[in-house]
Design a protein around this motif. Structure first.
Motif, PDB file in Angstrom:
ATOM      1  N   UNK A 102     -16.382  56.248  70.573  1.00 37.91           N
ATOM      2  CA  UNK A 102     -17.209  55.441  69.678  1.00 37.91           C
ATOM      3  C   UNK A 102     -17.509  54.126  70.378  1.00 37.91           C
ATOM      4  N   UNK A 103     -18.766  53.707  70.277  1.00 40.16           N
ATOM      5  CA  UNK A 103     -19.164  52.424  70.859  1.00 40.16           C
ATOM      6  C   UNK A 103     -19.678  51.505  69.766  1.00 40.16           C
ATOM      7  N   UNK A 104     -19.086  50.309  69.687  1.00 38.64           N
ATOM      8  CA  UNK A 104     -19.507  49.345  68.679  1.00 38.64           C
ATOM      9  C   UNK A 104     -20.883  48.793  69.012  1.00 38.64           C
ATOM     10  N   UNK A 105     -21.700  48.604  67.978  1.00 37.28           N
ATOM     11  CA  UNK A 105     -23.078  48.155  68.189  1.00 37.28           C
ATOM     12  C   UNK A 105     -23.167  46.660  68.439  1.00 37.28           C
ATOM     13  N   UNK A 106     -22.154  45.890  67.997  1.00 35.18           N
ATOM     14  CA  UNK A 106     -22.269  44.437  68.059  1.00 35.18           C
ATOM     15  C   UNK A 106     -21.413  43.817  69.151  1.00 35.18           C
ATOM     16  N   UNK A 107     -21.096  44.574  70.176  1.00 35.14           N
ATOM     17  CA  UNK A 107     -20.302  44.008  71.254  1.00 35.14           C
ATOM     18  C   UNK A 107     -19.952  45.060  72.285  1.00 35.14           C
ATOM     19  N   UNK A 108     -19.105  44.679  73.238  1.00 30.93           N
ATOM     20  CA  UNK A 108     -18.794  45.594  74.340  1.00 30.93           C
ATOM     21  C   UNK A 108     -17.696  46.600  74.039  1.00 30.93           C
ATOM     22  N   UNK A 109     -17.152  46.598  72.816  1.00 29.55           N
ATOM     23  CA  UNK A 109     -15.980  47.422  72.523  1.00 29.55           C
ATOM     24  C   UNK A 109     -16.316  48.906  72.532  1.00 29.55           C
ATOM     25  N   UNK A 110     -15.571  49.649  73.334  1.00 32.36           N
ATOM     26  CA  UNK A 110     -15.614  51.098  73.305  1.00 32.36           C
ATOM     27  C   UNK A 110     -14.271  51.594  72.794  1.00 32.36           C
ATOM     28  N   UNK A 111     -14.292  52.396  71.743  1.00 34.09           N
ATOM     29  CA  UNK A 111     -13.070  52.969  71.203  1.00 34.09           C
ATOM     30  C   UNK A 111     -12.820  54.304  71.899  1.00 34.09           C
ATOM     31  N   UNK A 112     -11.623  54.449  72.432  1.00 33.65           N
ATOM     32  CA  UNK A 112     -11.255  55.624  73.204  1.00 33.65           C
ATOM     33  C   UNK A 112     -10.348  55.192  74.337  1.00 33.65           C
ATOM     34  N   UNK A 113     -10.346  55.959  75.420  1.00 29.33           N
ATOM     35  CA  UNK A 113      -9.452  55.639  76.534  1.00 29.33           C
ATOM     36  C   UNK A 113      -9.979  56.255  77.808  1.00 29.33           C
ATOM     37  N   UNK A 114      -9.441  55.805  78.932  1.00 29.82           N
ATOM     38  CA  UNK A 114      -9.794  56.340  80.242  1.00 29.82           C
ATOM     39  C   UNK A 114      -8.692  57.289  80.680  1.00 29.82           C
ATOM     40  N   UNK A 115      -8.971  58.582  80.600  1.00 28.40           N
ATOM     41  CA  UNK A 115      -7.983  59.604  80.895  1.00 28.40           C
ATOM     42  C   UNK A 115      -8.045  60.033  82.352  1.00 28.40           C
ATOM     43  N   UNK A 116      -6.899  60.312  82.971  1.00 22.57           N
ATOM     44  CA  UNK A 116      -6.933  60.892  84.311  1.00 22.57           C
ATOM     45  C   UNK A 116      -7.625  62.245  84.354  1.00 22.57           C
ATOM     46  N   UNK A 117      -7.819  62.872  83.183  1.00 23.41           N
ATOM     47  CA  UNK A 117      -8.527  64.154  83.162  1.00 23.41           C
ATOM     48  C   UNK A 117      -9.976  64.011  83.577  1.00 23.41           C
ATOM     49  N   UNK A 118     -10.477  62.784  83.634  1.00 22.58           N
ATOM     50  CA  UNK A 118     -11.828  62.585  84.129  1.00 22.58           C
ATOM     51  C   UNK A 118     -12.629  61.646  83.278  1.00 22.58           C
ATOM     52  N   UNK A 119     -13.642  61.033  83.865  1.00 26.04           N
ATOM     53  CA  UNK A 119     -14.487  60.083  83.134  1.00 26.04           C
ATOM     54  C   UNK A 119     -15.613  60.728  82.354  1.00 26.04           C
ATOM     55  N   UNK A 120     -15.607  62.045  82.249  1.00 23.46           N
ATOM     56  CA  UNK A 120     -16.610  62.721  81.442  1.00 23.46           C
ATOM     57  C   UNK A 120     -15.940  63.876  80.712  1.00 23.46           C
ATOM     58  N   UNK A 121     -16.538  64.376  79.634  1.00 21.90           N
ATOM     59  CA  UNK A 121     -15.957  65.540  78.954  1.00 21.90           C
ATOM     60  C   UNK A 121     -15.855  66.724  79.906  1.00 21.90           C
TER      61      UNK A 121
END
Length: 388
Positions: free
Chosen positions: A67-86
């Motif tokens: 999820x990405x907030x519309x009013x700022x730089x906040x991205x909800x989630x995490x950076x997994x070693x499984x990869x930067x894409x699904x």
């Protein structure tokens, strides 16, 4: 109209949050086709309600990628070693590494664990022999949806789909997942309906693995009891380790070994459990509210390793503790669905980006948590296999 082609990286969800054509009253839904890397061949369903953009992956069990907030730089989630894409489920072999292959595709904000089992891998001698040995956290997160749809109804955005977990001589469970967001509000409502579509009773275990890079130095979880999962969770060693520090989050620490705590939540006036992760300056928070009628347990997973090794905390409402199914069955926490019986799980994820909203959520959670829980120093018999 053909779907837009798109590639996405978890660290740059804002690239996928560009405004799309809005319907009357604001808000929009859009399908994108992922065409590069390990995500190639999957769809990405985007819903933008003006407060945030949410991204659902129908090929990965209707999981919520981020999820990405519309009013700022906040991205909800995490950076997994499984990869930067699904990762396409065809690239995930659940049986690899003694049943730990599930980890190869694990990088969502919300991944479902289940439906027939969740928890660690291993043999279940009293279960269905066609399902043995059980693999980590089950199959549903790597099952493509049989069907999905997205639409806008007045001021509501809806994304829903059906996912099946079924095989000859095995379980026949269906999941109907529905996400709903009202335009302008910071809330995403999730309703999951699981049905036994077979003619014999079926076991159900379901855990919502909700994963967030720490936003601050603590979580607030109103609860009655906290139990370290194993000997590692009972260890101290720093200001953010051990049962006495179960709700404290530390900085990225390379080499940190995960700690997990089982929780018996304390319901609010509406019968909902709450798990809140606020920033220390009240600038942002992630809150999870869940119906304790069908999700009576929770777990807190602290993986405070180096950022490139997976610096993340899991807020995890569940139908049972995330132990092996054989242990949970012995202790009466595995749900059995009769033919055509359904079970409905309801959660709300709140993506708070205004300080007043955050402070209100903190005040409510702290008030509900005013009476401290019983915090055990060691794993407990009946709750943890490590105590057996």
């Amino acid at each position: 109209m053909p779907a837009a082609q798109y590639s996405i990286r978890s660290t740059h969800l804002e690239e996928a949050a560009e405004p799309t054509a809005a319907g009357d009253g604001g808000g929009s839904v859009e399908r994108k086709a992922l065409v590069t890397g390990p995500a190639a061949g999957m769809d990405l369903l985007s819903a933008n309600n003006g407060r945030f953009s949410a991204f659902v992956l129908p090929h990965r069990g209707m999981g919520l990628y981020g999820v990405h907030a519309a009013d700022g730089p906040t991205t909800f989630g995490w950076d997994s070693p499984a990869g930067p894409s699904p990762r396409h489920p065809a690239l995930v072999n659940l049986a690899e590494r003694n049943g730990l292959g599930w980890l190869d595709g694990f990088n969502e904000l919300l991944a479902r664990c289940g439906l027939s089992w969740m928890g660690p891998p291993g043999d279940d001698p009293d279960g269905n022999p066609t399902e043995n040995p059980l693999t980590l956290h089950g199959r549903i997160a790597n099952m493509p949806a049989d069907r999905w749809e997205m639409r806008k109804e007045e001021d509501r955005l809806i994304v829903e789909g059906d996912v099946s977990e079924r095989t000859l001589f095995g379980s026949n469970l269906t999941l109907h997942a529905r996400y709903e967001a009202e335009v302008g509000l910071p809330e995403l409502h999730l309703t999951d309906t699981v049905t036994n579509a077979g003619d014999t009773p079926a076991e159900l275990m379901l855990l919502y693995h909700i994963n967030q890079t720490p936003l601050g130095s603590r979580v607030i979880v109103p609860c009655e009891e906290v139990i370290p999962r194993d000997a590692r969770a009972a260890e101290g060693g720093s200001d953010w380790e051990g049962p006495q520090n179960w709700a404290t989050l530390g900085p990225p620490t390379p080499g940190f070994a995960e700690q997990a705590y089982f929780i018996r939540p304390r319901p609010d006036a509406d019968g909902r459990g709450r798990m809140l992760m606020p920033a220390d300056d009240d600038s942002v928070a992630l809150e999870v509210r869940f119906d304790m009628n069908t999700l009576p347990y929770a777990a807190l997973w602290k993986q405070l390793g180096g950022r490139r090794d997976g610096y993340v905390v899991g807020l995890e409402p569940c139908t049972a503790f995330p132990n092996h199914r054989s242990f949970e069955r012995r202790h009466g926490r595995v749900v059995t669905l009769q033919p055509d019986e359904t079970r409905v799980m309801k959660l709300t994820l709140r993506f708070l980006t205004e300080p007043e909203e955050v402070r209100e959520a903190v005040e409510q959670a702290e008030a509900l948590a005013a009476d401290p829980p019983t915090v055990h120093a060691d794993p407990q018999p009946g709750d943890c296999p490590a105590a057996a």
